[in-house]
Every structure is written in structure tokens, then in C-alpha cells.
Motif scaffolding. Structure first.
Motif, short mmCIF file in Angstrom:
data_model
loop_
_atom_site.label_atom_id
_atom_site.label_comp_id
_atom_site.label_asym_id
_atom_site.label_seq_id
_atom_site.Cartn_x
_atom_site.Cartn_y
_atom_site.Cartn_z
N PHE A 1 -75.19 -45.54 -70.66
CA PHE A 1 -76.83 -44.81 -71.33
C PHE A 1 -77.92 -45.15 -70.86
N LEU A 2 -78.03 -46.80 -71.95
CA LEU A 2 -79.18 -47.38 -72.41
C LEU A 2 -79.39 -48.50 -70.77
N SER A 3 -78.70 -49.14 -70.89
CA SER A 3 -78.65 -49.92 -69.45
C SER A 3 -79.59 -48.98 -68.03
N LEU A 4 -79.29 -47.76 -67.94
CA LEU A 4 -79.23 -47.33 -66.81
C LEU A 4 -80.79 -46.38 -67.28
N ALA A 5 -80.91 -46.73 -67.78
CA ALA A 5 -82.75 -46.61 -68.60
C ALA A 5 -83.95 -47.19 -68.45
N LEU A 6 -83.03 -48.59 -68.37
CA LEU A 6 -83.71 -50.12 -68.50
C LEU A 6 -83.48 -50.42 -66.52
N VAL A 7 -82.84 -49.52 -65.48
CA VAL A 7 -82.95 -49.84 -64.20
C VAL A 7 -83.81 -49.99 -63.52
N PRO A 8 -85.37 -48.64 -64.02
CA PRO A 8 -86.32 -48.82 -63.25
C PRO A 8 -88.00 -49.78 -63.92
N VAL A 9 -87.43 -50.51 -64.71
CA VAL A 9 -88.34 -51.76 -64.90
C VAL A 9 -88.44 -52.87 -63.92
N PRO A 10 -87.21 -53.43 -63.07
CA PRO A 10 -87.83 -54.17 -62.49
C PRO A 10 -88.27 -53.25 -60.87
N TRP A 11 -88.34 -51.65 -60.80
CA TRP A 11 -88.86 -50.82 -59.54
C TRP A 11 -89.78 -51.13 -60.42
N PHE A 12 -90.62 -51.03 -61.40
CA PHE A 12 -91.87 -50.51 -61.31
C PHE A 12 -92.63 -51.56 -61.72
N PHE A 13 -92.35 -53.07 -61.84
CA PHE A 13 -93.34 -53.92 -61.73
C PHE A 13 -93.51 -54.52 -60.38
N PHE A 14 -92.12 -53.90 -59.33
CA PHE A 14 -92.59 -54.05 -57.85
C PHE A 14 -93.69 -53.89 -57.42
N TYR A 15 -93.66 -52.50 -57.84
CA TYR A 15 -94.48 -51.50 -57.45
C TYR A 15 -96.39 -51.55 -58.27
N ARG A 16 -96.29 -51.15 -59.97
CA ARG A 16 -96.87 -51.33 -60.33
C ARG A 16 -97.30 -53.62 -60.69
N GLY A 17 -97.13 -54.54 -60.56
CA GLY A 17 -97.06 -55.55 -61.04
C GLY A 17 -98.52 -55.71 -61.10
N ARG A 18 -99.21 -55.59 -59.51
CA ARG A 18 -100.63 -56.29 -59.35
C ARG A 18 -101.44 -55.69 -60.64
N HIS A 19 -101.45 -54.37 -60.93
CA HIS A 19 -102.31 -53.31 -61.94
C HIS A 19 -101.61 -54.35 -63.04
N LEU A 20 -100.70 -54.09 -63.42
CA LEU A 20 -100.77 -54.46 -64.98
C LEU A 20 -101.21 -56.90 -64.76
N ARG A 21 -101.14 -57.25 -63.72
CA ARG A 21 -101.20 -58.28 -63.87
C ARG A 21 -102.70 -59.08 -64.11
N ARG A 22 -103.32 -57.81 -63.72
CA ARG A 22 -104.76 -57.71 -63.66
C ARG A 22 -105.58 -56.96 -65.32
N LYS A 23 -104.65 -56.95 -65.22
CA LYS A 23 -104.93 -56.06 -67.38
C LYS A 23 -104.76 -56.54 -67.89
N SER A 24 -103.75 -58.03 -67.79
CA SER A 24 -103.08 -58.43 -68.74
C SER A 24 -104.26 -59.39 -69.63
N HIS A 25 -104.55 -60.07 -70.97
CA HIS A 25 -105.32 -60.64 -71.70
C HIS A 25 -105.37 -62.32 -71.57
N TYR A 26 -104.53 -62.00 -70.68
CA TYR A 26 -104.09 -63.83 -70.24
C TYR A 26 -104.26 -64.29 -68.98
N PRO A 27 -104.45 -65.11 -68.57
CA PRO A 27 -104.92 -65.45 -67.32
C PRO A 27 -103.92 -64.99 -66.45
N THR A 28 -103.70 -64.75 -65.10
CA THR A 28 -102.45 -64.30 -64.68
C THR A 28 -102.91 -64.76 -62.86
#
Length: 351
Positions: free
Chosen positions: A321-348
Motif C-alpha cells: 500500500f505504501l508503494s501504491l501511494a508512490l506510483v503517481p510520483v513519476p507521473w506528477f513530474f512528467f506533467y508538472r516537472g517543468r513548473h517545479l524546475r522553474r520554481k527551484s532554488h538552484y539553477p536548473t
């Protein structure tokens, strides 16, 4: 765009100064984020892309064989845990597993020494501060670290659970228990093939045809393999019974190995694309710290859970069940990764 964002009066202030962080804070455009280092020219013989095939194979094989030896060494020790208990008269399986725990902990702290040498050589190094900041203040690093760390912790938990389950339910000896890890290895090989396929089709081919590609295209293999870890964990949780052939729960390890390594390879490639040559070593080290610390800890308490009133099946289900909760993580980064990269405190790579 990154330069404009960095100089904009509305840009978010940095939490810490560049000197405090000890990180390379030059704009992404002036510091390569995809591995294009400062070569003397396109034909520079020091550029690995210009090496002859035998030289590329040699330099790839050396760290590959070295890494294989490190992992194979600890894996062979696991099969001997029951013999160690008998030889040293150890009643505690936790004490017998200490070599595995300490060895794995070394994997966590080793990069904390090696990464500053490769990334910060010649500069003032406050690496432990950097590492903590990357983990705590950087959602991109934290989420990806937890995603890969938990899956790897499940692999390392097999070091404790396989001997217990197969000796208790199937009455296997140490040699037979060692053979049960073969499906996990097959899963790793399938993961390498899977990552290679998606990298060639979804990354290299697109990069060659369009000339530019976003880092999120590195995540296709993780998207494909993300359901495999919970599938394998639930499989392994409920298959072990005396009435069920021993190969059935072992096949669950194939799914866990397949899903774990596809996620790991995708995440590391993604991190390098996002942070580039300036800071990727620190982020990879932070990822490894989480990964191997959990890997060192899990074998120490997995047996207690199996022997508790929870039992083998429901203990395995909790992990599933804990692993099941982590399944969306790569999907989240696939669709929202660009937004997170722009919000990063470090050069990306914010393109």
C-alpha cells in the motif's frame, strides 16, 4: 528565459546566499545542463563522444564491473546469514544482519565524500549543508529521493525476508534461498532493456529530430514501470503458502526488481538533465543518501513485523500500500516537472 527570471525584480529571493550553499549558481545558459562541457572543439579527443568504440566500452565496463562486485559481495553474504548465526552462536537475526546494514550505510555516506571532490574541487566545500538543503528545501529532490529510496528499501528488505519466509514455509537451506534472488536479477535485466528502449525511442530519437528536448522525456521508463513495484509486493505478500509452489512468490521479486530499476535509471537520468554538470552530483548524492539509509534500515525490522500478530501476508500488504501511494510520483513530474524546475532554488534546465 532563465536569465530574465533570475534578474527579475519579482523573482523569489534565495533562502541562502551562494557562499552559504557552496553551489554553482551561474545561470543555466552559461553552465551546461545536458553535459555539453567546455571542449576545445567538436573534434576534441578528450570528449568521450569522440573516443573509439573500444575506449568507450572500457571506460563503461570498469565502473559497471566495480558496481557489480560491490552489490554481488553483499548479496552473497545474505545467503550465509543462517550459517553465520550457527557459527557465531547468534540468537538474534538482527545482529547477524549488521554486516548488511553497515555495508549499505557505507553506500549512503560514500557519495558525501566523492561528490564534493568531483563537483566542488578547488572551491570551498560545505557539502553537508548543501546535502541537507537539497533534501529539505527542494521538493524536486525530496520527492524523487523518497520514490527511489522506498523501492530500493523493498529490494534490501528481501535480504531479511527471503531467508525467513523460505526457511519457515518452504524449509529451504541457505543455498536454495540464494537461488530465489534470481528472479530479482531477471527483473533488473528487463529494467535495463526497458530503459534502453524508451531512451532510444522517446529521448534520443526526439532529440535528434527536434534538436531540443525537455528532461521529462527521461521519465517514460519510470511511467511504464511504476505499477510493477506494488504489483510485486502484493504478489510476494500473499503468495507464500505451503500449498503454493515456491516459484510463485519468487516471481513477485521479478516485478519489484523490474519496477525499482526502471524508476531508478529514469530518475538519475532526469536529475542529471535537470541540474546539469553544476549541481547534479550533489542531488544524486542526496538521492543516494535517502536510498541506502532506508535500504540499511529495512532488513533490521522486517522480521519483527513478520513474526508479529500482523503476520507475513498483511505485513507485505502494508509495504504494498505504501508503494501504491508512490506510483503517481513519476507521473506528477512528467506533467508538472517543468513548473517545479522553474520554481527551484538552484539553477536548473527551466526550458
Amino acid at each position: 528565459m532563465a536569465d530574465q527570471d533570475a534578474s527579475s525584480p519579482n523573482a523569489k529571493p534565495m533562502l541562502h546566499s551562494n557562499e552559504e550553499l557552496g553551489l554553482e549558481m551561474s545561470p543555466p545558459e552559461s553552465e551546461s545542463l545536458a553535459g555539453d562541457l567546455d571542449w576545445d572543439g567538436p573534434d576534441d579527443p578528450d570528449n568521450a563522444r569522440n573516443w573509439p568504440l573500444w575506449q568507450r566500452i572500457l571506460h563503461t565496463a570498469i565502473p559497471a564491473v566495480w558496481s557489480f562486485g560491490l552489490c554481488a559481495g553483499i548479496s552473497s553474504l545474505v545467503a550465509a546469514i543462517p550459517l553465520l548465526q550457527v557459527h557465531f552462536d547468534l540468537n538474534s537475526r538482527n545482529v547477524a544482519l549488521l554486516p548488511v546494514t553497515l555495508y549499505t550505510a557505507g553506500f549512503s555516506f560514500g557519495p558525501c565524500i566523492a561528490s564534493p571532490i568531483s563537483e566542488l574541487y578547488g572551491r570551498r566545500c560545505i557539502y553537508w549543508t548543501n546535502l541537507s538543503l537539497l533534501i529539505i528545501f527542494e521538493p524536486l529532490s525530496l520527492l524523487l529521493g523518497l520514490y527511489t529510496a522506498y523501492s530500493f528499501a523493498m529490494i534490501f528488505s528481501f535480504f531479511g525476508s527471503y531467508p525467513y519466509i523460505y526457511s519457515t514455509i518452504y524449509h529451504f537451506n541457505a543455498r536454495q534461498v540464494g537461488l530465489v534472488y534470481i528472479p530479482v536479477i531477471i527483473g533488473f535485466l528487463l529494467a535495463v532493456i526497458t530503459f534502453g528502449y524508451f531512451d532510444a525511442i522517446k529521448y534520443q530519437r526526439v532529440a535528434q529530430s527536434e534538436g531540443k528536448i525537455v528532461p521529462e522525456n527521461r521519465l517514460y521508463a519510470a511511467l511504464f514501470g511504476s505499477p510493477f513495484v506494488p504489483i510485486g509486493l502484493f504478489w510476494y505478500a500473499w503468495a507464500p503458502r505451503e500449498s503454493v509452489h515456491w516459484i510463485v512468490p519468487a516471481i513477485g521479486g521479478l516485478w519489484v526488481g523490474w519496477g525499482t530499476l526502471t524508476g531508478f535509471l529514469s530518475v538519475i537520468a532526469y536529475i542529471v538533465d535537470v541540474y546539469g554538470s553544476a549541481n547534479s552530483a550533489s542531488v544524486v548524492a542526496a538521492n543516494g543518501l535517502l536510498r541506502f539509509l532506508l535500504g540499511a534500515a529495512f532488513p533490521q525490522f522486517i522480521i519483527q513485523l513478520y513474526q508479529s500478530r500482523i503476520g507475513i501476508h498483511w505485513t507485505g500488504s502494508i509495504f504494498g500500500f505504501l508503494s501504491l501511494a508512490l506510483v503517481p510520483v513519476p507521473w506528477f513530474f512528467f506533467y508538472r516537472g517543468r513548473h517545479l524546475r522553474r520554481k527551484s532554488h538552484y539553477p536548473t534546465n527551466s526550458d
